[in-house]
Structure formats: C-alpha cells, structure tokens
Design an enzyme around this catalytic site. Structure first.
Site, mmCIF file in Angstrom:
data_model
loop_
_atom_site.group_PDB
_atom_site.id
_atom_site.type_symbol
_atom_site.label_atom_id
_atom_site.label_comp_id
_atom_site.label_asym_id
_atom_site.label_seq_id
_atom_site.Cartn_x
_atom_site.Cartn_y
_atom_site.Cartn_z
ATOM 1 N N ASN A 11 -3.447 -12.459 15.739
ATOM 2 C CA ASN A 11 -4.262 -11.254 15.798
ATOM 3 C C ASN A 11 -4.796 -11.054 17.208
ATOM 4 O O ASN A 11 -4.798 -11.980 18.027
ATOM 5 C CB ASN A 11 -5.422 -11.379 14.794
ATOM 6 C CG ASN A 11 -5.831 -10.042 14.210
ATOM 7 O OD1 ASN A 11 -5.001 -9.304 13.677
ATOM 8 N ND2 ASN A 11 -7.099 -9.708 14.340
ATOM 9 N N LEU A 12 -5.266 -9.812 17.469
ATOM 10 C CA LEU A 12 -5.818 -9.569 18.811
ATOM 11 C C LEU A 12 -7.101 -10.379 18.993
ATOM 12 O O LEU A 12 -7.383 -10.893 20.054
ATOM 13 C CB LEU A 12 -6.103 -8.063 18.955
ATOM 14 C CG LEU A 12 -6.275 -7.533 20.379
ATOM 15 C CD1 LEU A 12 -5.050 -7.843 21.210
ATOM 16 C CD2 LEU A 12 -6.517 -6.024 20.353
ATOM 17 N N CYS A 39 5.700 14.048 -12.874
ATOM 18 C CA CYS A 39 6.727 13.192 -13.517
ATOM 19 C C CYS A 39 6.789 11.796 -12.936
ATOM 20 O O CYS A 39 7.488 10.922 -13.450
ATOM 21 C CB CYS A 39 8.094 13.873 -13.387
ATOM 22 S SG CYS A 39 8.797 13.794 -11.724
ATOM 23 N N CYS A 55 11.499 17.214 -11.062
ATOM 24 C CA CYS A 55 11.132 17.976 -12.274
ATOM 25 C C CYS A 55 10.785 19.424 -11.966
ATOM 26 O O CYS A 55 10.555 20.218 -12.881
ATOM 27 C CB CYS A 55 9.956 17.292 -12.981
ATOM 28 S SG CYS A 55 8.352 17.531 -12.159
ATOM 29 N N HIS A 60 0.824 -1.216 0.000
ATOM 30 C CA HIS A 60 0.000 0.000 0.000
ATOM 31 C C HIS A 60 0.851 1.257 0.000
ATOM 32 O O HIS A 60 0.375 2.341 0.338
ATOM 33 C CB HIS A 60 -0.947 -0.010 1.213
ATOM 34 C CG HIS A 60 -2.014 -1.057 1.097
ATOM 35 N ND1 HIS A 60 -2.776 -1.468 2.165
ATOM 36 C CD2 HIS A 60 -2.448 -1.785 0.035
ATOM 37 C CE1 HIS A 60 -3.639 -2.390 1.772
ATOM 38 N NE2 HIS A 60 -3.443 -2.610 0.484
HETATM 39 N N1 APR Z 1 -1.892 -7.035 18.164
HETATM 40 C C1 APR Z 1 -2.400 -7.813 17.167
HETATM 41 N N2 APR Z 1 -3.489 -7.454 16.423
HETATM 42 C C2 APR Z 1 -4.064 -6.269 16.718
HETATM 43 C C3 APR Z 1 -3.589 -5.413 17.747
HETATM 44 C C4 APR Z 1 -2.455 -5.840 18.475
HETATM 45 N N3 APR Z 1 -1.937 -5.104 19.472
HETATM 46 N N4 APR Z 1 -4.397 -4.317 17.792
HETATM 47 C C5 APR Z 1 -5.328 -4.481 16.820
HETATM 48 N N5 APR Z 1 -5.135 -5.659 16.185
HETATM 49 C C6 APR Z 1 -5.890 -6.236 15.072
HETATM 50 C C7 APR Z 1 -7.357 -5.871 15.069
HETATM 51 O O1 APR Z 1 -8.089 -6.840 15.814
HETATM 52 C C8 APR Z 1 -7.688 -5.943 13.572
HETATM 53 O O2 APR Z 1 -8.121 -7.250 13.207
HETATM 54 O O3 APR Z 1 -5.359 -5.685 13.883
HETATM 55 C C9 APR Z 1 -6.362 -5.646 12.886
HETATM 56 C C10 APR Z 1 -6.328 -4.276 12.229
HETATM 57 O O4 APR Z 1 -7.289 -4.270 11.210
HETATM 58 P P1 APR Z 1 -7.495 -2.935 10.340
HETATM 59 O O5 APR Z 1 -7.619 -1.772 11.260
HETATM 60 O O6 APR Z 1 -8.592 -3.221 9.352
HETATM 61 O O7 APR Z 1 -6.101 -2.767 9.589
HETATM 62 P P2 APR Z 1 -5.622 -3.540 8.297
HETATM 63 O O8 APR Z 1 -6.150 -4.942 8.252
HETATM 64 O O9 APR Z 1 -4.154 -3.380 8.208
HETATM 65 O O10 APR Z 1 -6.308 -2.685 7.104
HETATM 66 C C11 APR Z 1 -5.952 -3.043 5.797
HETATM 67 O O11 APR Z 1 -7.164 -1.113 4.971
HETATM 68 O O12 APR Z 1 -7.754 1.110 5.014
HETATM 69 C C12 APR Z 1 -6.920 0.188 4.438
HETATM 70 O O13 APR Z 1 -4.864 0.795 3.549
HETATM 71 C C13 APR Z 1 -5.483 0.528 4.742
HETATM 72 O O14 APR Z 1 -3.640 -1.013 4.880
HETATM 73 C C14 APR Z 1 -4.938 -0.738 5.385
HETATM 74 C C15 APR Z 1 -5.925 -1.797 4.950
#
Ligand code: APR
Length: 237
Positions: A206-207, A124, A143, A113
């Site tokens: 993940n959390l 440019c 440029c 991203h």
């Molecule tokens: N440790 C592990 N996981 C975590 C923590 C933590 N401390 N805190 C939050 N999370 C988890 C949340 O539960 C959630 O599932 O991280 C995830 C974040 O999800 P999003 O906020 O949707 O972020 P992401 O998945 O990276 O979004 C993808 O969306 O808006 C676009 O470009 C943006 O790159 C981004 C893309």
C-alpha cells in the site's frame, strides 16, 4: 510455508488503479471526499434520483474506458500465469469495478463489488456489457423494459458478489496479499484477520499503512506500480 507459495489470494482495492488515473475513495481529495456516497451509491439514492446516480456512474465509466492498466495490473497478470505454470493458483479478488485487471491480461478476476462496464436490468435481472453512458432512456436488451437499467455494481447496503467462491479460495490459500486498499469496508476488510486465524501468512502492499496494518505479518509501502512487481519478483512470480 516452505519455498514459494502455491495458492495465493490477492485482494486489490482502488490504490491498484490510482496510477492509471482512476480516483480512490478515501485518500485526500478522494471520491467520497467530493461526493456523498449515501446520495450516489445506495439503492435508495437510485430510487429517489436515478438520473443523478446514473450521471455519476457515467462519469466514472468514461474514466474507466479512457484509463490504461499500470505496472501493478500487469505484474498480477504475469504472476497469475506463472503461478499456474508451477501448478499453483493466484485467486484475484478485487473491490474495483474497473476492467484494468482484465485488460492487463488477468484471466480470472472476481469482482466482489461488481463491474462498472456492465449494466443490470431491475425488471428481469439480466446483465449486459455496457461501455456507453446509461440513462433511463435505455431499454433492457433482454426483456425490453424501459428506464430500469442500473450499473452492475454493489451499492452500500447491498450484498457483495461471489462471497462463497471468495471464502473457499481464502480457506485454500497459503498466502494472503492485500494491495491498494484502506481496509475500511467489510467484508473485504475482514479477510486479513480471517487469513491469520487460518495460519495463512499475510502481506500488505500500500502507499501507506492501512486501517488494518497491524493485522499483517509483512508490509511493503510505496506506489503499487513499484512495490507490487518487486514483491511478486521476490516470490519468483
Ligand atoms: N499505490 C498503492 N496504494 C495506493 C496508491 C498507490 N499508487 N494510491 C492510493 N493507495 C492506497 C491508499 O493509501 C488507500 O489505503 O489505496 C487505498 C485506497 O483506499 P480506498 O480509497 O478506501 O479504496 P478501497 O479500499 O478500494 O475502498 C473499498 O469502498 O467505497 C467502497 O466500493 C468502494 O470498493 C470500494 C471500497
């Protein structure tokens, strides 16, 4: 897969930088709960109101510059080196636009991203490292065009970057790990099912269970700074 995996594909999202103080997007109080992405993270928004868009990214860029990598970033940097030392490869694909993976020591980071600490000239196409605020008063260093600079990040409706390299790395992997991502945004959210269709084992760290939780063979839930180092240690990394 016998023994430890050699070629690991790791996909990270905002959750890996959450404990460094950088907000996530879809958690309670997340960025998109407070700001409308359609008014701040699309080419149309930038064309209609560049100052508001540039100001939004100035705030986020200042946050990135002030943040520090956390134990999750550091564990991935160590794992990259250990994987290489045993003749393997850890392919780190991140959805994040911060530089915390690099600052933790990761040497090869694929930012699908884009990167907030780079600016791109709309005249440019030149991309320039950029840590300061960015406004229409800034000229392109390449440029000289004035008022045409934007953050080198992928907005909604734009093509993510490095997709060929990502697909090739995914096809070659013998383990797929997603860390700190909600599984809400494609194509990244589709990679776990692509891995499954190739017979590649998958793990989510993940959390809490993501939108894709049912697609993973294994899951470790908890803060990435704790769950990821533990998981990688179990892999001998
Ligand atoms: N440790 C592990 N996981 C975590 C923590 C933590 N401390 N805190 C939050 N999370 C988890 C949340 O539960 C959630 O599932 O991280 C995830 C974040 O999800 P999003 O906020 O949707 O972020 P992401 O998945 O990276 O979004 C993808 O969306 O808006 C676009 O470009 C943006 O790159 C981004 C893309």
């Amino acid at each position: 897969m016998t023994g430890h995996p050699k070629t690991i594909f790791v996909l990270t999202g905002a959750g890996v930088s959450a404990e460094s103080g950088l907000g996530t997007f879809r958690d309670r109080g997340g960025l998109w709960a407070r700001f409308d992405p359609m008014k701040l993270a699309t080419p149309e928004a930038y064309a209609a109101d560049p100052d508001t868009v540039l100001d939004f990214y100035d705030h986020r860029r200042r946050g990135v510059v002030a943040a520090e990598p956390n134990a999750a970033h550091r564990a991935l940097a160590r794992a990259e080196a250990r994987c290489a030392a045993r003749g393997g490869r850890l392919f780190l694909c991140t959805q994040n636009v911060d530089d915390l993976h690099e600052r933790a020591g990761s040497r090869a980071v694929t930012h699908m991203h884009g990167e907030l600490l780079k600016a791109r000239c709309c005249a440019c196409g030149a991309v320039t490292p950029w840590r300061a605020d960015l406004s229409r008063a800034d000229d392109c260093p390449a440029c000289g065009a004035s008022g045409r600079m934007r953050p080198d990040v992928v907005w909604f409706g734009e093509m993510p970057m490095h997709l060929d390299a990502i697909e090739a790395a995914l096809a070659a992997a013998d383990l797929f790990v997603a860390v700190g991502t909600s599984g809400a945004v494609y194509p990244a959210a589709g990679y776990v099912r692509q891995a499954r269709s190739l017979g590649i084992p998958t793990c989510e760290i993940n959390l809490e269970p993501s939108d894709n939780a049912d697609a993973f063979d294994e899951a470790r839930y908890g803060p990435a700074s704790e769950a990821l180092p533990r998981y990688l240690a179990d892999l001998g990394l």
